[in-house]
Design an enzyme around this catalytic site. Sequence first.
Site, mmCIF file in Angstrom:
data_model
loop_
_atom_site.group_PDB
_atom_site.id
_atom_site.type_symbol
_atom_site.label_atom_id
_atom_site.label_comp_id
_atom_site.label_asym_id
_atom_site.label_seq_id
_atom_site.Cartn_x
_atom_site.Cartn_y
_atom_site.Cartn_z
ATOM 1 N N ARG A 1 0.894 -1.175 0.051
ATOM 2 C CA ARG A 1 -0.046 0.036 -0.170
ATOM 3 C C ARG A 1 0.888 1.299 -0.028
ATOM 4 O O ARG A 1 1.685 1.541 0.662
ATOM 5 C CB ARG A 1 -0.822 -0.119 1.268
ATOM 6 C CG ARG A 1 -1.577 1.507 1.425
ATOM 7 C CD ARG A 1 -2.703 1.560 2.448
ATOM 8 N NE ARG A 1 -3.925 0.827 2.082
ATOM 9 C CZ ARG A 1 -4.819 1.088 2.686
ATOM 10 N NH1 ARG A 1 -4.980 1.889 3.631
ATOM 11 N NH2 ARG A 1 -5.992 0.417 2.291
ATOM 12 N N HIS B 1 -7.705 0.508 -5.958
ATOM 13 C CA HIS B 1 -7.786 0.132 -4.924
ATOM 14 C C HIS B 1 -8.307 -1.306 -5.182
ATOM 15 O O HIS B 1 -9.753 -1.615 -4.784
ATOM 16 C CB HIS B 1 -8.604 0.703 -3.902
ATOM 17 C CG HIS B 1 -8.552 0.398 -2.355
ATOM 18 N ND1 HIS B 1 -7.828 -0.615 -2.076
ATOM 19 C CD2 HIS B 1 -9.064 0.554 -1.425
ATOM 20 C CE1 HIS B 1 -8.026 -0.904 -0.728
ATOM 21 N NE2 HIS B 1 -8.670 -0.094 -0.315
ATOM 22 N N GLN C 1 -10.439 -3.776 -2.806
ATOM 23 C CA GLN C 1 -11.716 -3.141 -2.079
ATOM 24 C C GLN C 1 -12.646 -3.654 -2.979
ATOM 25 O O GLN C 1 -13.769 -3.851 -2.418
ATOM 26 C CB GLN C 1 -11.395 -1.718 -2.183
ATOM 27 C CG GLN C 1 -12.738 -0.778 -1.849
ATOM 28 C CD GLN C 1 -12.879 -1.083 -0.341
ATOM 29 O OE1 GLN C 1 -12.023 -0.766 0.620
ATOM 30 N NE2 GLN C 1 -14.116 -1.279 0.210
ATOM 31 N N ASP D 1 -17.057 7.915 -0.956
ATOM 32 C CA ASP D 1 -15.574 7.805 -0.301
ATOM 33 C C ASP D 1 -15.235 9.361 0.387
ATOM 34 O O ASP D 1 -15.915 10.058 -0.204
ATOM 35 C CB ASP D 1 -14.720 7.411 -1.159
ATOM 36 C CG ASP D 1 -13.199 7.155 -0.570
ATOM 37 O OD1 ASP D 1 -13.032 6.905 0.518
ATOM 38 O OD2 ASP D 1 -12.309 6.971 -1.529
ATOM 39 N N CYS E 1 -16.200 2.438 1.306
ATOM 40 C CA CYS E 1 -14.793 1.701 1.443
ATOM 41 C C CYS E 1 -14.612 1.992 3.006
ATOM 42 O O CYS E 1 -14.064 0.831 3.634
ATOM 43 C CB CYS E 1 -13.829 2.076 0.301
ATOM 44 S SG CYS E 1 -13.520 3.845 0.438
ATOM 45 N N ARG F 1 -13.918 -7.581 2.969
ATOM 46 C CA ARG F 1 -12.454 -7.444 2.603
ATOM 47 C C ARG F 1 -11.762 -8.638 2.888
ATOM 48 O O ARG F 1 -10.699 -8.911 2.283
ATOM 49 C CB ARG F 1 -11.911 -6.444 3.554
ATOM 50 C CG ARG F 1 -12.535 -4.919 3.253
ATOM 51 C CD ARG F 1 -12.298 -4.446 1.714
ATOM 52 N NE ARG F 1 -11.132 -4.424 1.278
ATOM 53 C CZ ARG F 1 -10.140 -3.751 1.539
ATOM 54 N NH1 ARG F 1 -10.253 -2.600 2.350
ATOM 55 N NH2 ARG F 1 -8.836 -3.694 1.212
#
Length: 330
Positions: A108, A135, A138, A231, A272, A317
């Site tokens: 990440r 991402h 996700q 988001d 998310c 996730r």
Amino acid sequence: MGVNVRGRSFLTLLDYTPGEINYLLDLATEFKRMKQNGVEHKWLTDKQVVLLFEKTSTRTRCAFEVGARDLGMGVTFLDPGSSQMGKKESLADTAKVLGRMFDGIEYRGFKQSVVEDLARYSGVPVWNGLTDDFHPTQMLADIMTAREEFGDLRGRKLTFFGDARNNVANSLMVVSAKLGMHFCACGPKELMPKAELVEKCQAVAAETGAVLEFTDDVHEGAKDCDILYTDIWVSMGEPAELWAQRIKLLLPYQVNKELMAEAKPTAIFLHCLPSFHDRETTVGEDIYQQFGLPAMEVTDDVFLGKQARQFEEAENRMHTIKAVMYATLK
Ligand code: CP
Ligand code: NVA
């Protein structure tokens, strides 16, 4: 022929076919069932993975750690403060070392080129745990959550409200195109996805029957919508000075009770996470003190309401990340 992604990296969903994406989702569903029924699945006890984080994380880190342990793997966590990465050792050298010790690497950080270089130099599967551009892990959780609600997603309308050129929005456009969905980017013209990515997704959509829509009209975004997604307005790595400008641009795209009422009555809300839906964070309180806003991208009535599925999404996730690790390492 069966789907096989063994040995592959997972850097962006642009690299994966609809069949491969559905295979990972089916596998995640199977892992979820096993976990819920207490069925042990320590299938990779001979493997070791390393998690590299240059940005902070709760869900992604925990999903990789728990997922890896459930599979019986060893897990090492590294951040820039506790490794040589970037400061005393180049990315290429770091990747070569890690590739000799570990069977898979999660990363990440900032540039997408970093995760691509890690894959190039390490020689082992690399999983993108979020970059400035994408991402992808996700997305699997988001689609899994939507599938649990609606079943087949072809033709379903997913609207992303807000900063429609951030990593999550970009990735939602990609996955929607791959899966033949109706994706709508709803936000101000200044924050629409880059033309180059839109072109790539349009080419995918031409094959899958997906529809890609771009609008600055919040009512158009909500109309006939099945999945309302938002988001945070300033992403990790962006300067805090942007808040004032973003609030001005994005407040009209806040997901609130009135907006939910314009969507289908069966619609769900996804995020998310983390989210600024109240004043219970230092940033949330600071924004309230500066701008008088008690919530930003989503209001508490939606976040705590009946249509909200963000915590199911957060749990997913773990199941989906486990599926990615297993499928690429087995
Ligand atoms: N959604 C997500 O990636 O959360 P974290 O930043 O906590 O990992
Ligand atoms: N767009 C957000 C996503 C966090 C999971 C960020 O990059 O900070």
